[in-house]
Every structure is written in C-alpha cells, then in structure tokens.
Design a protein around this motif. Sequence first.
Motif, PDB file in Angstrom:
ATOM      1  N   UNK A 180       0.807  -1.188   0.017  1.00 38.81           N
ATOM      2  CA  UNK A 180      -0.173  -0.083   0.241  1.00 38.81           C
ATOM      3  C   UNK A 180       1.016   1.250  -0.048  1.00 38.81           C
ATOM      4  N   UNK A 181       0.443   2.398  -0.323  1.00 43.28           N
ATOM      5  CA  UNK A 181       1.016   3.607  -0.680  1.00 43.28           C
ATOM      6  C   UNK A 181       0.221   4.498   0.071  1.00 43.28           C
ATOM      7  N   UNK A 182       0.900   5.441   0.822  1.00 45.33           N
ATOM      8  CA  UNK A 182       0.049   6.702   1.486  1.00 45.33           C
ATOM      9  C   UNK A 182       0.319   7.951   0.726  1.00 45.33           C
ATOM     10  N   UNK A 183      -0.745   8.655   0.945  1.00 43.45           N
ATOM     11  CA  UNK A 183      -0.617   9.950  -0.081  1.00 43.45           C
ATOM     12  C   UNK A 183       0.543  10.724   0.176  1.00 43.45           C
ATOM     13  N   UNK A 184       1.204  11.388  -0.825  1.00 42.49           N
ATOM     14  CA  UNK A 184       2.256  12.204  -0.676  1.00 42.49           C
ATOM     15  C   UNK A 184       3.582  11.369  -0.804  1.00 42.49           C
ATOM     16  N   UNK A 185       3.530  10.036  -0.935  1.00 42.97           N
ATOM     17  CA  UNK A 185       4.777   9.333  -0.884  1.00 42.97           C
ATOM     18  C   UNK A 185       5.411   9.199  -2.541  1.00 42.97           C
ATOM     19  N   UNK A 186       6.649   8.933  -2.438  1.00 40.87           N
ATOM     20  CA  UNK A 186       7.299   8.913  -3.724  1.00 40.87           C
ATOM     21  C   UNK A 186       8.024   7.512  -3.555  1.00 40.87           C
ATOM     22  N   UNK A 187       7.243   6.351  -4.413  1.00 41.16           N
ATOM     23  CA  UNK A 187       8.033   5.208  -4.170  1.00 41.16           C
ATOM     24  C   UNK A 187       8.490   4.626  -5.508  1.00 41.16           C
ATOM     25  N   UNK A 188       9.568   4.173  -5.247  1.00 38.41           N
ATOM     26  CA  UNK A 188      10.440   3.521  -6.472  1.00 38.41           C
ATOM     27  C   UNK A 188      10.041   2.087  -6.586  1.00 38.41           C
ATOM     28  N   UNK A 189       9.834   1.867  -7.840  1.00 33.45           N
ATOM     29  CA  UNK A 189       9.333   0.420  -8.194  1.00 33.45           C
ATOM     30  C   UNK A 189      10.626  -0.323  -8.844  1.00 33.45           C
TER      31      UNK A 189
END
Lengths: 261, 326
Positions: free
Chosen positions: B49-58
């Motif tokens: 899951x990803x939260x609002x405002x995160x930057x997630x590298x895949x």
Amino acid sequence: MKYWRTFLLTIQTELQYRANLVLWIIEGAIAPVVMVLAWFVVLGNRSEVGGYTRGDFITYYLAVTFGWYVVAGTFSQMIGRAIKMGEMNITLVKPYNVVLEKMVREQAWKFISLLIALPILAVVTYMFRSYVTVSLSGVQIFMTMVSFALGAILFAIIEATIGILAFWFVEIWPIADTSMACMNVFGGMLAPLTLMPIFFQRVAAYLPFKYVFFVPVSMLLGKGDNASFELGLQVIFIVVCFGIYSLIWRAGLKRYEGIGG
Amino acid sequence: MAEKTVISVNHLQKYFTVPEKTAGFSASLRSLVHRKYKTVKAVDDVTFSIREGEIVGFLGPNGAGKTTTLKMLTGILYPTNGTVDVLGHIPQKHEKVFQKQISLVMGQKNQLWWDLPATDAFLLNKEIYGISDATYNKAFAELTELLGVAPVLATPVRKLSLGQRMKCELIAALLHEPKILFLDEPTIGLDVATQKRVREFLIKINRERGTTIMLTSHYMEDVEAVSSRVIMINHGHKLYDGTIAKLMATYAKDKYLMVEFSKPVQSTRLAEVGEVVSSRETRATIAVPRKDHAKRAALLLTRFPVENLDIKEMKLEDVILEHFSK
C-alpha cells in the motif's frame, strides 16, 4: 469538445500531407467511374435495366461516392493497431474513448478529402446534368438526411466492432477486408441491390450492410418503398450492433495485454 | 505527511497465456494445427500500500513485473486475481472521476502528436480533463518554466530531442493536477543533465502539490534521488518493501575503503584488511565489513603508506545486483 479538438488536430496534421489526399481521391474515384461506364455498356440501346435509367446509375454512383466520404470512416485498422501495438495504453487511462477518438480522426481525414473531392463531384455532376434527376419533397429530403446519418452511425459501429476483434485475433485486416466485400455485395456499393440475384437480396435484408449505403441512396433516388419502415430497420440494426459491440468491448478489455512500456 | 492510503494492492496476480513454438518451418506448420500455450506469471501475489504524498520507487530487472503492476494500477490491464484500490476506486471500471485524478507517463508510449507542436496536445488534454482556463494557464506557465521548454513549444514534436519530448510529456501529464502520477521509465534514454532536471522536477511537484508518485526505473540514481521508499520485485514476486536506508542497513554489509598510497602496494598484502575490489599501483578499493570498518581503516593507516583515505557506502545498485537480481 474534446473530440472536436481531436477533429481539428487531425485536420491540422493531415494538411501537412497534401499529396496523400490527392492520391486517395483518385483511388476513390476510379471504382465508381468504372462502374458507371460498365452499366452504360450493359444498357446499350435500352432506356433502363431493372428500373434504373442512365441518370439513375450516375446519380446512384455519385451518391455512393459522396456517401463514402460522409458515411464511411474505415477506422477498424486504426483500432486494431492500437490494440495490437499497445497504443491504447495512454488513452485507456484518460477520460477519453479510444474508439471514438479513432473514429473522429478518420472522419477528419475524410472531411478534408471531401473538401478536395467536392469540386470534382460538382464538375462530374455538371457534365452529366441532363442525366442526374433528383426530385424530392421536403419530407423526403429530411428522411434521406436522417437515413444517411443513421447509415454513418451503423457503419461506425461495424468498423468499431471489427477493430476491437483485435483483442482476440491480433491481425484484423482479413476481417476488415471481408466486411468491405460484404459492403460491396450486400450493401449495394458495387451495384444497386435490386439488380442483384434474389438470393443476395434476401440475405442482405438480414445483414446490416444494406442499411449503411443502399437504403439512404435509394431514398435519395426516390426509390425507397417505405421510408419510415427502412428508417426503423436502420435504428434496430444500430441498437443490435451496438449491443454486440458493447459486449465484445467489455470482454475484450479483460483480454487486453497492453503491449509495451 | 498525511497517512491516508491512496493505493492498496492485495495478492495481485497477472498471468498471461502465450503461444509456444519451437524454431523451424515444420514447427510453424504444426502450430497451425495444434498450438501449444504456456502461462507466464508476470505478477504473482504482490501486496503493498502507498500513502498520500509518498514517492515510491518500483525496482526490478527487465520482465520483473513492474510495468504490468503499473498497468493494473491505472486500469489498463485486468488482474487475474487479487484486488487493486486506487483513491477508493477500482481502476478497471474506468470511471471518469478516477481517471481525472491520475496520470501515467510511459517512456516508450507518448501522448503528444508527432506532427504538431506540444501545445496542441496540451490543449487537447485541457478539453479531455475539463480543465478551466485559469487552472490551465497557471499550470501551463508553471510547468513550462520549471522544465525550461518555452523555446520549443511551437516546434513540431517530431523535431524535438528525446529530452525535450519527455519534458513535454510530463507537462501534458500534469496539467490536470493529478493526485497520483505513475511514471514508467521516465528517464530512459535521456542525457545525464536532463535526467537530473527531471528528478528535481518530480521532487518539486511532490513537495509543492503533494502529488503521490510511483515510478519504475532501471536507473538507481532516479530512485535514490527522488524516493525514500522502494518496492523491489522480480519474477513477479515482491522481494523488498521499505526505505532505502533500511535496505542499505540490512543488505549493505560492507563499506568501501578507497585508498591512495604514497608508493605502489601489492594487492595481495591488502587482503589482510579486507576483500580487494580493485587495485592499481598506488590506488585500491577494499570492501570491509560495515560493523568494524573503523578498525580496518585504522589497520590500513598503521601498516601501509596511506596518503589519502575515503570511506564510502555501497551503492544501492551494488546491493540490488548482489541480493536481488538472481
């Protein structure tokens, strides 16, 4: 507005390739000219064949050619390619219908072609003015215009349905070619349906192709037997074909592989 | 930073059925009559899951399942199994209200019109997303200035460089101010300076607009520069999900001693300090355990004619190559 903008953008793009437009018009004009000449040979010294006079044949093929620009947008291959190559990916995430987009882009291209073809059609009509006889009442003109519009919608649905078959078949050009052959034979593009063998006429009644070109062109010639009934059948075919299209679209999206990054 | 979950993925699977055919003419004839298929598990039981405002590298190698996952998050592909929830919507329903809140930029698929200037595509997006004149003008001015593309906006897209095109793609994707931006290999093929500018731009967009960003990339520099969290997948499975710092602490067991000697030193002698990664006359790089790197450095300083010594962390790239790319 978004499809209108797409229409305008396509026109802007197409105007950059003027040579293509001219060549396409020449290609489109060859078949009807050949068919008119062929029927003139058949007519010989006779005044009519199957109720069609020289003037009727000229008007018929002029109407079919004109109708081709207005009614027919052959965008099935564009949809097929968008599915096959994954070009649909970007459109699928937008509030924008990819099928409508391709239809609008094709119609924009046809619109330009029509603008260029109109003077040619006008010259041909003028040359054969003594043959061309269209005498319709106001109501008949209105019904003919409605019929052309319904024909255009039906043609678009058929094209869209063929295009989205790419979800299963990947290459849809054989299906598109088959459909075009049916349009020629059962749709009356090659020759007026009433001049075809009775078997073809019976089969054509149960297929949608007749209701794309033949019905509106017959109305234009004042040869429609029962215009209201024919308009009703056009609507029924639109509803049925759209239902089939919607089912295929929904099932197809589940199979879509969205090729490419 | 807000804690609201904007992307929720549970036991996600995507299997493809692909035809199988051995090489040769007779195999082609056989496949005409009897076609064999195999199942490819592109994504297999992925949950995050990803939260609002995160930057997630895949992250992950080619064919790991990154892009396939991204396509399921945006509604392009239907999952074989599992659930996807993005901003409270199921992407596969293609609801307009959902589509107006997301954007996708793909490195190899573009939305610009090849023969026309990028501005025409921007205006089309204005209509597609129903952006008001005021919002459009503000976003257009801000984005074009941030990315420095004003001089090329009247040039047909086909005449633009790859970097200029990608910048215009980013503008097209952000005009409607999406809440979530999905990026698939956004810096592929770009020169170093443009890569840097794109990264800085993404950070700014995230900070100023609070845009949640999920990006896939082959370039570790991309991920290190913009995201604090990475999700790593390979062969369709999730291998790691957490911060880069934790990843490094867990897997980067070594540190590098980068040493310069006043006179040449034989590399065999350096083995008593640690694993010699490279050695050439007066320069050497030695990998030493992170936990006693200070002792090893002291040993190096006392036993060898050291002129200069740097202690460096392992690169994220090295960690991934060593632990996750098998």
